[in-house]
Scaffold this motif. Structure first.
Motif, PDB file in Angstrom:
ATOM      1  N   LYS A 296       0.804  -1.223   0.000  1.00 38.01           N
ATOM      2  CA  LYS A 296       0.000   0.000   0.000  1.00 38.01           C
ATOM      3  C   LYS A 296       0.841   1.278   0.000  1.00 38.01           C
ATOM      4  N   VAL A 297       2.165   1.138  -0.040  1.00 41.05           N
ATOM      5  CA  VAL A 297       2.998   2.326   0.096  1.00 41.05           C
ATOM      6  C   VAL A 297       4.155   2.269  -0.894  1.00 41.05           C
ATOM      7  N   GLU A 298       4.522   3.442  -1.411  1.00 43.81           N
ATOM      8  CA  GLU A 298       5.683   3.568  -2.275  1.00 43.81           C
ATOM      9  C   GLU A 298       6.873   3.998  -1.419  1.00 43.81           C
ATOM     10  N   VAL A 299       7.946   3.238  -1.480  1.00 47.21           N
ATOM     11  CA  VAL A 299       9.115   3.525  -0.655  1.00 47.21           C
ATOM     12  C   VAL A 299      10.343   3.702  -1.544  1.00 47.21           C
ATOM     13  N   PRO A 300      10.856   4.933  -1.682  1.00 44.61           N
ATOM     14  CA  PRO A 300      12.114   5.123  -2.421  1.00 44.61           C
ATOM     15  C   PRO A 300      13.251   4.451  -1.661  1.00 44.61           C
ATOM     16  N   LEU A 301      14.080   3.695  -2.347  1.00 47.23           N
ATOM     17  CA  LEU A 301      15.152   2.953  -1.693  1.00 47.23           C
ATOM     18  C   LEU A 301      16.519   3.531  -2.057  1.00 47.23           C
ATOM     19  N   PRO A 302      17.368   3.771  -1.067  1.00 42.52           N
ATOM     20  CA  PRO A 302      18.729   4.254  -1.339  1.00 42.52           C
ATOM     21  C   PRO A 302      19.566   3.140  -1.964  1.00 42.52           C
ATOM     22  N   ASP A 303      20.089   3.385  -3.143  1.00 42.75           N
ATOM     23  CA  ASP A 303      20.856   2.358  -3.850  1.00 42.75           C
ATOM     24  C   ASP A 303      22.055   1.883  -3.033  1.00 42.75           C
ATOM     25  N   GLY A 304      22.728   2.823  -2.356  1.00 39.94           N
ATOM     26  CA  GLY A 304      23.903   2.447  -1.578  1.00 39.94           C
ATOM     27  C   GLY A 304      23.568   1.489  -0.448  1.00 39.94           C
ATOM     28  N   ILE A 305      22.455   1.742   0.240  1.00 38.04           N
ATOM     29  CA  ILE A 305      22.044   0.882   1.354  1.00 38.04           C
ATOM     30  C   ILE A 305      21.642  -0.493   0.839  1.00 38.04           C
ATOM     31  N   THR A 307      22.692  -1.983  -1.913  1.00 40.33           N
ATOM     32  CA  THR A 307      23.905  -2.685  -2.339  1.00 40.33           C
ATOM     33  C   THR A 307      24.681  -3.219  -1.144  1.00 40.33           C
ATOM     34  N   GLU A 308      24.803  -2.405  -0.112  1.00 45.68           N
ATOM     35  CA  GLU A 308      25.531  -2.823   1.088  1.00 45.68           C
ATOM     36  C   GLU A 308      24.858  -4.016   1.755  1.00 45.68           C
ATOM     37  N   GLU A 309      23.547  -3.963   1.881  1.00 48.61           N
ATOM     38  CA  GLU A 309      22.802  -5.065   2.502  1.00 48.61           C
ATOM     39  C   GLU A 309      22.851  -6.303   1.629  1.00 48.61           C
ATOM     40  N   LEU A 310      22.795  -6.120   0.327  1.00 47.12           N
ATOM     41  CA  LEU A 310      22.856  -7.250  -0.603  1.00 47.12           C
ATOM     42  C   LEU A 310      24.192  -7.972  -0.476  1.00 47.12           C
ATOM     43  N   ASP A 311      25.280  -7.216  -0.414  1.00 45.25           N
ATOM     44  CA  ASP A 311      26.608  -7.815  -0.265  1.00 45.25           C
ATOM     45  C   ASP A 311      26.730  -8.548   1.065  1.00 45.25           C
ATOM     46  N   GLU A 343      20.061 -14.635  -7.527  1.00 50.30           N
ATOM     47  CA  GLU A 343      20.384 -13.225  -7.328  1.00 50.30           C
ATOM     48  C   GLU A 343      19.132 -12.358  -7.362  1.00 50.30           C
ATOM     49  N   ALA A 344      18.212 -12.661  -8.284  1.00 51.20           N
ATOM     50  CA  ALA A 344      16.975 -11.881  -8.379  1.00 51.20           C
ATOM     51  C   ALA A 344      16.138 -12.046  -7.119  1.00 51.20           C
ATOM     52  N   ASP A 345      16.053 -13.276  -6.611  1.00 50.81           N
ATOM     53  CA  ASP A 345      15.279 -13.529  -5.389  1.00 50.81           C
ATOM     54  C   ASP A 345      15.922 -12.850  -4.190  1.00 50.81           C
ATOM     55  N   LEU A 346      17.252 -12.904  -4.110  1.00 49.89           N
ATOM     56  CA  LEU A 346      17.952 -12.262  -2.996  1.00 49.89           C
ATOM     57  C   LEU A 346      17.757 -10.754  -3.023  1.00 49.89           C
ATOM     58  N   GLU A 347      17.850 -10.150  -4.208  1.00 50.75           N
ATOM     59  CA  GLU A 347      17.661  -8.693  -4.310  1.00 50.75           C
ATOM     60  C   GLU A 347      16.239  -8.307  -3.941  1.00 50.75           C
ATOM     61  N   ARG A 348      15.259  -9.106  -4.369  1.00 49.60           N
ATOM     62  CA  ARG A 348      13.865  -8.806  -4.015  1.00 49.60           C
ATOM     63  C   ARG A 348      13.679  -8.815  -2.504  1.00 49.60           C
ATOM     64  N   ARG A 349      14.251  -9.833  -1.838  1.00 46.89           N
ATOM     65  CA  ARG A 349      14.093  -9.927  -0.396  1.00 46.89           C
ATOM     66  C   ARG A 349      14.812  -8.789   0.322  1.00 46.89           C
ATOM     67  N   VAL A 350      15.971  -8.399  -0.185  1.00 48.61           N
ATOM     68  CA  VAL A 350      16.702  -7.285   0.417  1.00 48.61           C
ATOM     69  C   VAL A 350      15.924  -5.986   0.264  1.00 48.61           C
ATOM     70  N   ARG A 351      15.383  -5.746  -0.913  1.00 45.99           N
ATOM     71  CA  ARG A 351      14.616  -4.523  -1.137  1.00 45.99           C
ATOM     72  C   ARG A 351      13.379  -4.481  -0.235  1.00 45.99           C
ATOM     73  N   ASP A 352      12.698  -5.612  -0.098  1.00 38.26           N
ATOM     74  CA  ASP A 352      11.543  -5.662   0.804  1.00 38.26           C
ATOM     75  C   ASP A 352      11.960  -5.387   2.243  1.00 38.26           C
ATOM     76  N   SER A 353      13.113  -5.926   2.640  1.00 34.48           N
ATOM     77  CA  SER A 353      13.590  -5.737   4.009  1.00 34.48           C
ATOM     78  C   SER A 353      13.935  -4.277   4.283  1.00 34.48           C
TER      79      SER A 353
END
Length: 478
Positions: A296-305, A307-311, A343-353
């Motif tokens: 229900k909400v749009e959340v802009p995500l910082p690319d740096g954060i 990437t850091e969480e993904l790594d 990689e796609a699944d991991l990025e999706r979960r990181v973005r949701d987190s």
């Protein structure tokens, strides 16, 4: 001091800060005093060297650099507060102007930093979500009973080839190009055929071997210098044992439990399975409600954060696989995933987190939640237990490395999530409402703990440190 902010994106800002001479002067004076303590000048006592002499001896630039290093962090924090910015990472700072003449110095610097975005929160009261039904099958009960029988089973030697499920004693040695691999040799190891978790191909090689027989197969090592490389593995079976299970009757129920009959034992097993399933369902409900909120909400995500969480998550997964003795290739094969899908699944979960954290942070701020010392102490103890560390060592590490504000943020997010979940309507697939009474204040799911005396100080963190940490991490007022 003057400051201005330029919005580079919804999640990144650029601060421009001007510091007049009068605000830089205290740091200049402190820099002169510090340098005066560090140099020896003939005719002057240490610490009493005049500024003019220091300028001639070490240069005005060294003094300015020392002063800038002192004043810049303070002015950066003041600029953040002045412009109501909440940083998410370390800034990229550049000194853009340093004007010096006989009477004054003007300092100007810029700071680019990822910041918390402004999120337009939706109505988060009364969210609806659905979870699966709780189902406890006879097979579930039988599996638990079988595991209990195996605990009380006995082993006897058999004069036949090894079969799936047997226990064997084996010797292993790996070679590469005919040379033994250092550290890849074991002897007298007990192993259950079919259990897996060791070398790929081991179970297939053992089946059919009798005591005294051996076989060579090709596999890949999961550790050491030759990880992932093909090696020849020789396995020798020295003993084959068959497990004998006790009869499943009332006598066994009395031996293995506090119950008199197998009927009572099975009823208890079913009840324990039910408690576990209810906790799993409550956790699923929590996740489903959070997912409904994020939709229900749009959340802009910082690319740096991101990437850091993904790594960090990728590295954590690789470490866990290495500890378990499983290669990434084997893991992906078992999960029936390609590298691209993983990689796609991991990025999706990181973005949701990351999105969930940002939303819950803003809800906690809106609701003006706080954290007291008891809550922080309890959370520190719980985190120490989860990590398997000594509580006092864990607490000391958290304070020494300034991680306590992160723990406070976790508690605040948990409170926000708990409030959202408690007001939500969650039903199972059959339409029955799911009770969420096991949702804890920190947002986790668990059995309610009984209150006992002495809980106020589970760790020996100084009260003033806890107080400072709580105050530093609580949401600031608008």
């Amino acid at each position: 001091m003057k400051s201005a902010v330029e919005t580079l994106s919804p999640t990144r800002a650029k601060l421009t800060v001007e510091v007049p001479f009068e605000e830089l002067k205290p740091s200049l004076d402190a820099a002169y005093k510090q340098i005066a303590q560090q140099i020896n000048v003939p005719g002057f006592r240490r610490g009493k060297v005049p500024p003019q002499v220091i300028d001639r001896q070490v240069g005005r630039g060294a003094v300015l650099n020392e002063a800038i290093n002192q004043v810049l962090p303070q002015k950066y924090m003041e600029a953040l507060q002045e412009n109501s910015l909440e940083p998410l990472a370390q800034p990229e700072i550049e000194v853009t102007k340093l004007d010096e003449d006989a009477d004054e110095v003007a300092l100007e610097f810029t700071a680019e930093v990822d910041v918390k975005p402004e999120i337009e929160l939706p109505d988060y009261a009364g969210l609806e979500a659905q979870v699966d039904d709780i189902e406890i099958t006879d097979a579930d009960v039988e599996e638990q009973v079988q595991a209990l029988r195996e605990r009380f089973g006995t082993l006897k030697d058999v004069e036949r080839p090894a079969q799936d499920g047997d226990f064997v004693v084996i010797d292993l040695v790996a070679t590469k190009d005919g040379e033994p691999v250092e550290g890849a040799e074991v002897s007298g190891m007990s192993y259950q055929v079919g259990k897996g978790g060791m070398l790929e191909g081991l179970d297939e090689a053992i089946v059919g071997l009798s005591a005294g027989e051996e076989k060579v197969f090709t596999s890949q090592l999961v550790g050491g210098d030759l990880i992932g490389q093909d090696v020849d593995v020789q396995v020798k079976v020295t003993q084959v044992q068959e497990q004998e299970l006790p009869e499943y009757d009332d006598d066994f129920a009395q031996l293995a439990s506090e119950f008199d009959t197998v009927g009572e034992l099975e009823a208890d097993v079913r009840e324990r399975l039910g408690r576990g399933k209810r906790l799993e369902q409550a956790a699923a409900a929590r996740d489903a409600v959070l997912e409904a909120l994020l939709e229900k909400v749009e959340v802009p995500l910082p690319d740096g954060i991101v990437t850091e969480e993904l790594d960090a998550r990728r590295q954590n997964i690789e470490q866990q696989l290495a500890f378990a003795g499983i290669t990434m290739e084997k893991y992906l094969e078992d999960e029936e995933q390609t590298v691209e899908e993983f990689e796609a699944d991991l990025e999706r979960r990181v973005r949701d987190s990351v999105a969930a954290q940002l939303v819950l942070d803003q809800i906690a701020k809106k609701e003006e939640f706080g954290v007291d010392q008891q809550e922080l102490s309890s959370h520190l103890m719980r985190r120490a237990q989860q990590s398997g560390q000594d509580p006092q060592e864990f607490v000391n590490h958290m304070f020494e490395h300034n991680h306590v504000p992160e723990l406070v943020a976790e508690i605040l997010r948990g409170k926000a999530l708990a409030q959202i979940v408690e007001s939500a309507k969650v039903t199972d697939a059959s339409g029955n409402e799911v009770e969420l009474k096991n949702l804890q204040p920190d947002g986790t799911i668990g059995e309610p703990a009984e209150e006992t005396e002495g809980d106020e100080a589970p760790v020996n963190a100084p009260a003033e440190l806890l107080t400072d940490a709580v105050e530093d991490a609580e949401p600031s007022e608008d």
